[in-house]
Write a protein that holds these residues in place. Structure first.
Motif, PDB file in Angstrom:
ATOM      1  N   UNK A   2     -15.907 -23.579  51.081  1.00  0.00           N
ATOM      2  CA  UNK A   2     -17.194 -23.096  50.152  1.00  0.00           C
ATOM      3  C   UNK A   2     -18.212 -22.694  51.110  1.00  0.00           C
ATOM      4  N   UNK A   3     -18.461 -23.297  52.584  1.00  0.00           N
ATOM      5  CA  UNK A   3     -19.466 -22.753  53.156  1.00  0.00           C
ATOM      6  C   UNK A   3     -19.175 -21.417  53.507  1.00  0.00           C
ATOM      7  N   UNK A   4     -17.597 -21.076  54.083  1.00  0.00           N
ATOM      8  CA  UNK A   4     -17.332 -19.630  54.396  1.00  0.00           C
ATOM      9  C   UNK A   4     -17.837 -18.684  53.439  1.00  0.00           C
ATOM     10  N   UNK A   5     -17.503 -19.087  52.148  1.00  0.00           N
ATOM     11  CA  UNK A   5     -17.838 -18.240  50.668  1.00  0.00           C
ATOM     12  C   UNK A   5     -19.337 -18.010  50.682  1.00  0.00           C
ATOM     13  N   UNK A   6     -19.911 -18.878  50.972  1.00  0.00           N
ATOM     14  CA  UNK A   6     -21.502 -18.829  50.880  1.00  0.00           C
ATOM     15  C   UNK A   6     -21.885 -17.898  51.692  1.00  0.00           C
ATOM     16  N   UNK A   7     -21.511 -17.930  53.157  1.00  0.00           N
ATOM     17  CA  UNK A   7     -21.849 -17.018  54.116  1.00  0.00           C
ATOM     18  C   UNK A   7     -21.347 -15.497  53.958  1.00  0.00           C
ATOM     19  N   UNK A   8     -20.050 -15.763  53.584  1.00  0.00           N
ATOM     20  CA  UNK A   8     -19.587 -14.242  53.654  1.00  0.00           C
ATOM     21  C   UNK A   8     -19.619 -13.493  52.341  1.00  0.00           C
ATOM     22  N   UNK A   9     -19.819 -14.197  51.110  1.00  0.00           N
ATOM     23  CA  UNK A   9     -19.919 -13.451  49.743  1.00  0.00           C
ATOM     24  C   UNK A   9     -20.969 -13.957  49.004  1.00  0.00           C
ATOM     25  N   UNK A  10     -22.192 -14.479  49.858  1.00  0.00           N
ATOM     26  CA  UNK A  10     -23.410 -14.860  49.260  1.00  0.00           C
ATOM     27  C   UNK A  10     -23.628 -15.483  48.056  1.00  0.00           C
ATOM     28  N   UNK A  11     -22.713 -16.446  47.762  1.00  0.00           N
ATOM     29  CA  UNK A  11     -22.730 -17.207  46.604  1.00  0.00           C
ATOM     30  C   UNK A  11     -23.748 -18.411  46.723  1.00  0.00           C
ATOM     31  N   UNK A  12     -24.181 -18.919  45.762  1.00  0.00           N
ATOM     32  CA  UNK A  12     -25.182 -20.012  45.890  1.00  0.00           C
ATOM     33  C   UNK A  12     -24.482 -21.351  45.958  1.00  0.00           C
ATOM     34  N   UNK A  13     -24.773 -22.452  46.800  1.00  0.00           N
ATOM     35  CA  UNK A  13     -24.039 -23.645  46.718  1.00  0.00           C
ATOM     36  C   UNK A  13     -25.060 -24.657  46.569  1.00  0.00           C
ATOM     37  N   UNK A  14     -24.635 -25.751  45.764  1.00  0.00           N
ATOM     38  CA  UNK A  14     -25.633 -26.942  45.583  1.00  0.00           C
ATOM     39  C   UNK A  14     -24.613 -27.897  45.683  1.00  0.00           C
ATOM     40  N   UNK A  15     -25.330 -29.059  46.094  1.00  0.00           N
ATOM     41  CA  UNK A  15     -24.724 -30.338  46.500  1.00  0.00           C
ATOM     42  C   UNK A  15     -25.349 -31.399  45.558  1.00  0.00           C
TER      43      UNK A  15
END
Length: 378
Positions: free
Chosen positions: A105-118
């Motif tokens: 998830x952290x890779x996808x957040x960085x590479x593909x600029x998705x939003x991540x919420x916890x």
């Protein structure tokens, strides 16, 4: 010296019946499933029979099961597919997930600029469904929720039906890493609406290096691996026929004996907790109560920091863990415990004991006796 294996959340011993099934397949079924001659067709038939039988345990069709090299690949395939193929712009997860999910998830957040919420967790590390509901209400972005069914370090159980209902209400995809649940809990995917699950055979007495991903019917799959059209184009690479056959056998045995195995392991776990609390009254359970956690996992926090405890237990022939096996060589400590313990409590030594149907009361007594010796030397 006795030898006691209580690290079944890391991996389980293969059952004799599973070893026999794998061995027979290796001896008689060596064809490539993609070959069109009789040897290939025989191997293909074995793979498809396994797929069909595995699917039945979850009340789904065989076309929804994709074989992988294990749970980590299954999680990655699902998460990458959600973002790159399904257009997911936002992922909601927790900070106490397995690293197969967290790091991806952290890779996808960085590479593909998705939003991540916890989502928030309570003081025992349990996911708060009200926090999830609030997060789902905050955004109209296309969302995937990724929360594990059984936490691999502390054994907390996700209220999976409640989470599935929330996801359905908010039109979000739901992925659950069910690696620690499959083979131990019945999962009917017609009753519980989950879009994706991940499984790994070696967690339920099957071979290592094989697992599967479930994709709900109608959801397209973009492969991560390229170079072949295996697994209906979803996963290039020649299928691991023998291990797939072994996984099928292991899952069949687990599902057939689910109730009896659970009752037996629950007795072992409760006995161990009762006796070790008599030895160490101020010992604490990491996670929810033993009735609210997986019957196979018990994470205990000792009242002191003892950096040599795991080492000394190993010298006594006792195999346990300080956290997840894939992180056991790390000096960073447990991200799961850090997610809900304060700094002082986190420093204290925590040990994960994980049980299987192959463990015995005599083995538990041996472990308890070793703790008695350790206490005498303190």
């Amino acid at each position: 010296m006795n030898s006691v294996y209580l690290d079944n959340a890391a991996t389980t011993p293969m059952l004799p019946e599973v070893i026999e099934a794998v061995q027979q397949s290796m001896q008689t079924n060596f064809g490539n499933p993609s070959s069109i001659h009789q040897y290939g067709r025989k191997a293909k038939a074995a793979v498809e029979t396994a797929r069909k039988n595995i699917a039945k345990h979850f009340n789904v069709s065989s076309s929804e099961i994709i074989f992988t090299a294990g749970g980590t690949e299954a999680d990655n395939l699902i998460l990458f597919n959600a973002v790159l193929n399904l257009g997911v712009e936002r992922i909601i997860t927790s900070k106490i997930e397995h690293h197969a999910v967290l790091n991806t998830v952290q890779f996808l957040e960085k590479k593909h600029k998705i939003t991540v919420d916890y989502v928030r967790v309570n003081e025992n590390g349990a996911v708060l469904t009200e926090s999830l509901g609030g997060l789902l209400s905050e955004s109209k972005k296309k969302t995937l929720v990724s929360l594990m069914y059984v936490n691999n370090e502390i054994g907390n159980l996700l209220p999976i039906d409640d989470v599935a209902a929330l996801c359905k209400e908010h039109n979000a995809y739901f992925h659950s890493d069910t690696v620690q649940a499959i083979g131990h809990y019945a999962i009917d995917l017609q009753k519980t609406s989950i879009d994706f699950i991940a499984a790994s055979a070696h967690k339920f007495h099957g071979p290592k290096g094989v697992g599967f991903a479930y994709f709900k019917k109608g959801i397209g799959i973009l492969p991560m691996l390229h170079g072949g059209e295996q697994e209906k184009g979803a996963r290039s690479s020649t299928e691991n026929v023998h291990s797939i056959v072994g996984m099928e056998k292991a899952l069949a045995i687990a599902c057939e004996n689910l109730r009896e195995d659970k009752e037996y392991i629950v007795r072992l776990k409760k006995y161990f907790v009762k006796k070790i609390k008599e030895l160490i009254p101020n010992i604490k359970i990491n996670g929810e109560s033993i009735e609210e956690t997986s019957y196979t996992i018990l994470n205990l926090r000792f009242p002191i920091e003892d950096k040599m405890l795991l080492f000394n237990l190993d010298l006594s022939g006792i195999a346990v863990s300080g956290g997840s096996a894939c992180q056991s060589g790390s000096s960073k400590g447990s991200h799961v415990l850090r997610g809900f313990l304060d700094e002082e409590e986190e420093k204290k030594t925590s040990v994960r004991f994980s049980f299987s149907k192959l463990n015995t009361i005599d083995e538990v007594d041996y472990v308890l006796n070793q703790f008695k010796k350790v206490l005498k030397n303190k």
